[in-house]
Each structure stands twice: as C-alpha cells, then as structure tokens.
Write a protein that holds these residues in place. Sequence first.
Motif, PDB file in Angstrom:
ATOM      1  N   GLN A   1      36.484  26.567  39.418  1.00  0.00           N
ATOM      2  CA  GLN A   1      35.613  25.472  40.204  1.00  0.00           C
ATOM      3  C   GLN A   1      34.655  26.195  41.075  1.00  0.00           C
ATOM      4  O   GLN A   1      33.592  25.778  41.141  1.00  0.00           O
ATOM      5  CB  GLN A   1      36.539  24.663  40.788  1.00  0.00           C
ATOM      6  CG  GLN A   1      36.925  23.614  39.892  1.00  0.00           C
ATOM      7  CD  GLN A   1      38.149  22.438  40.369  1.00  0.00           C
ATOM      8  OE1 GLN A   1      38.333  22.844  41.749  1.00  0.00           O
ATOM      9  NE2 GLN A   1      38.416  21.259  39.800  1.00  0.00           N
ATOM     10  N   ALA A   2      35.161  26.931  41.732  1.00  0.00           N
ATOM     11  CA  ALA A   2      34.350  27.927  42.790  1.00  0.00           C
ATOM     12  C   ALA A   2      33.369  29.033  41.904  1.00  0.00           C
ATOM     13  O   ALA A   2      32.288  29.660  42.537  1.00  0.00           O
ATOM     14  CB  ALA A   2      35.087  28.586  43.663  1.00  0.00           C
ATOM     15  N   PHE A   3      33.880  29.323  40.649  1.00  0.00           N
ATOM     16  CA  PHE A   3      32.889  30.487  40.040  1.00  0.00           C
ATOM     17  C   PHE A   3      31.616  30.072  39.734  1.00  0.00           C
ATOM     18  O   PHE A   3      31.178  28.883  39.353  1.00  0.00           O
ATOM     19  CB  PHE A   3      33.784  30.787  39.081  1.00  0.00           C
ATOM     20  CG  PHE A   3      33.150  32.270  38.151  1.00  0.00           C
ATOM     21  CD1 PHE A   3      32.970  33.172  38.748  1.00  0.00           C
ATOM     22  CD2 PHE A   3      32.993  31.809  36.937  1.00  0.00           C
ATOM     23  CE1 PHE A   3      32.853  34.414  38.275  1.00  0.00           C
ATOM     24  CE2 PHE A   3      32.466  33.275  36.290  1.00  0.00           C
ATOM     25  CZ  PHE A   3      32.240  34.325  36.888  1.00  0.00           C
ATOM     26  N   ARG A   4      30.424  30.772  40.258  1.00  0.00           N
ATOM     27  CA  ARG A   4      29.125  30.310  39.785  1.00  0.00           C
ATOM     28  C   ARG A   4      28.470  31.176  38.606  1.00  0.00           C
ATOM     29  O   ARG A   4      27.368  31.206  38.514  1.00  0.00           O
ATOM     30  CB  ARG A   4      28.365  30.226  41.007  1.00  0.00           C
ATOM     31  CG  ARG A   4      28.557  29.278  41.880  1.00  0.00           C
ATOM     32  CD  ARG A   4      28.566  27.685  41.367  1.00  0.00           C
ATOM     33  NE  ARG A   4      28.994  26.979  42.183  1.00  0.00           N
ATOM     34  CZ  ARG A   4      30.073  26.134  42.326  1.00  0.00           C
ATOM     35  NH1 ARG A   4      31.158  26.507  41.484  1.00  0.00           N
ATOM     36  NH2 ARG A   4      30.329  25.297  43.148  1.00  0.00           N
ATOM     37  N   GLY A   5      29.548  32.163  38.216  1.00  0.00           N
ATOM     38  CA  GLY A   5      29.034  32.961  37.235  1.00  0.00           C
ATOM     39  C   GLY A   5      29.166  32.414  35.802  1.00  0.00           C
ATOM     40  O   GLY A   5      29.329  31.405  35.671  1.00  0.00           O
TER      41      GLY A   5
END
Length: 340
Positions: free
Chosen positions: A204-208
């Motif tokens: 959920q925190a990953f933006r990649g």
Amino acid sequence: MNKSLAIATPGRNYVRGLIARTLTNSTDADAIHAFARTRWGEGLAADVTKAAVSAMGTVDTGLDAREFFGLARDESVLGRMEGLRRVPFVTRMLAVQAGARGYWVSQGKSKPLSRATLAGSSLDPLKVAAIIVTTKEMLLANEPGLEATLQDDLLRAVTVVMDEALLDPDNAGVAGEVPASIAFGATQLSATTDFGADLKAMIQAFRGDLASAYFVTDPATATGIATMTDAGGRYLFPGIGPRGGELLGIPVLTSRADTASTSGSTLTLIDPTGIAAALGAFSVDSAGEVTLQMSDDPNDAGSPVLPVSMWQTNSVAMRVELAANWSRQRPGAVVVLEGL
C-alpha cells in the motif's frame, strides 16, 4: 584430468593470471608463460599469460577481464536487478519526480499538455576498494580449491560492501566518498507480529511499478520468512528461501551483506526503474613489497597503525577497486520494512 585439455571456469584465467604475475614478480610474457605451462598445462598457458600480461591495474578490455568483472557485477544486488536506469558518470540526467499522464480528447478539441515534474542530477564516480592479504606459500601450494576461494574472496570483497551501502536504511552517505543508501529517507515501516499485514502495508505504501519490483533481504531473514507456518503446519511462503525466490509473486534477491538497520533486519521493496546507477571498471593490483596498516580503520595522518611488511612476512596484498554510484530518482520507489 589432462591439464592440456582443462577448461577454465568463467573468470578463472584472470585469477590465474594474477597468481602467475604475483609469483613470478614479472610482466614478462615468456616468464609468465613458462610458469603457467608448468602449473596449468600447455592448453591453458597461453590464456593465462594473456590475462597476466594485460594491465590488471587499469581498465582491461580482454575477454578474461570482462568475464571476471561480469561475475563481480552479477554478485551485487545492482547487477542482478533488471530495469535499473543505468547511466554514465558525470552526465546530467533528468529525474522524474512526478509522472506525466495522457488524456482522452474529443474531435476538434485542444489536447492538454502532459506535465512531468523533473529535477536535474548527475552521478560522480565514487570508489569501492578492498585489500586481501594472503601468503606466497599458499599461492605456491596449488591446493585444490585455492583458485576458487581466491576468486570468491576477490568478488565478495567489493560486492558485499557495495550492497551494504546500497541497502542500509541508516546510511546517509558521505559527500565525495559514499553514496547514500537508496533506502535512506525512503518510506520505512516497523514490523509487527503479523507478517501478512506487514506485507500488505508495504504494498500500500509502495509508489513504484510492482510489475518490475524486487524484494531484497539477507539469507537469514529469507529463511525465517520461508519457515513461517499456519496453525496446520503448512508453509505460508513456500516460494522464498535463503537464495531468494519469490514473495507474493515478486522476485526476491538475497545478499550476504549486513542490511540490518538499527531496528533489526530489513525487507526492502524496490522499483529498479526509479533507481539510477553507474558502475565503472574494476581494477586488480597485487604487490609483495609494500607495508600495510593491518587495520580496518587505517590512520592516514600521523603514525601508521600496526605496520606490516609484505616482503618480510612473505605475504602478498591484492587490491580490488570499483567505481560505483547510485541515486533514488523517484519518490515511493523504495519501501523498507524494519525490525523483522
């Protein structure tokens, strides 16, 4: 096996050339060829001589050098991640801080501009160096496994320290000396007693881009994850192990480097397309008539620490160097789970 028919494993002739040049204390092709013929046979003598006569302390474009340096790169996490933004040193590049997007446009209407937030940056060449000391008696003994051990030591010497700098969340870098970790300043989460929930929080925190992402950790942590079971004794994550594998369908890379933060061992989720990396040439030198400070914290000013003569102790010092640098170019491209 008939030595004249022996076939060297990749990178091995480079190591043999280093041994031959060290023990003959010469760059003379005839002297090295005679030594190589006696030790490894006529079939390999020419290849070993070629590798030894090449300038091992400079950029070498020979096949044996390319094999050896290729193995070293493949040992590192950077070398194993596909999709990295590979760039040359000291070349200005644009880092995409916020991506562009397209639009649906009806007939006859003006087309909106796609706006990306860009920042300029470049990577300076920084140096990773390691010195290995061995005895001449060991090199002369020609014991089984000696060459493989020496090759592994030379490769591990630079790749482990490079992986540590790349992955340690506490590594803020040192200007002109050590690049900051790609995990430093990235999103950092604290592990709980529910590893499944922790994985969900990481995603959920990953933006990649998850399609190109990798998990990276150390073998012990990967083993711990692999041995997690449910109430019925079934393994929860059978795809992962100490040599890597996959987790949630995402490839896992393991490194022998100590990647732990101050909070404990880590699991890092990385989008390599958001990482710029530059890897330069390797160089290998050997010397038997030098004095070294036998310390992992040498004193550059004042009295040297524990000076030891290689000549007096019949030892040989081998120095390996690699130019490398990297930078996290996109926010959200790295998420770290700490305290596992």
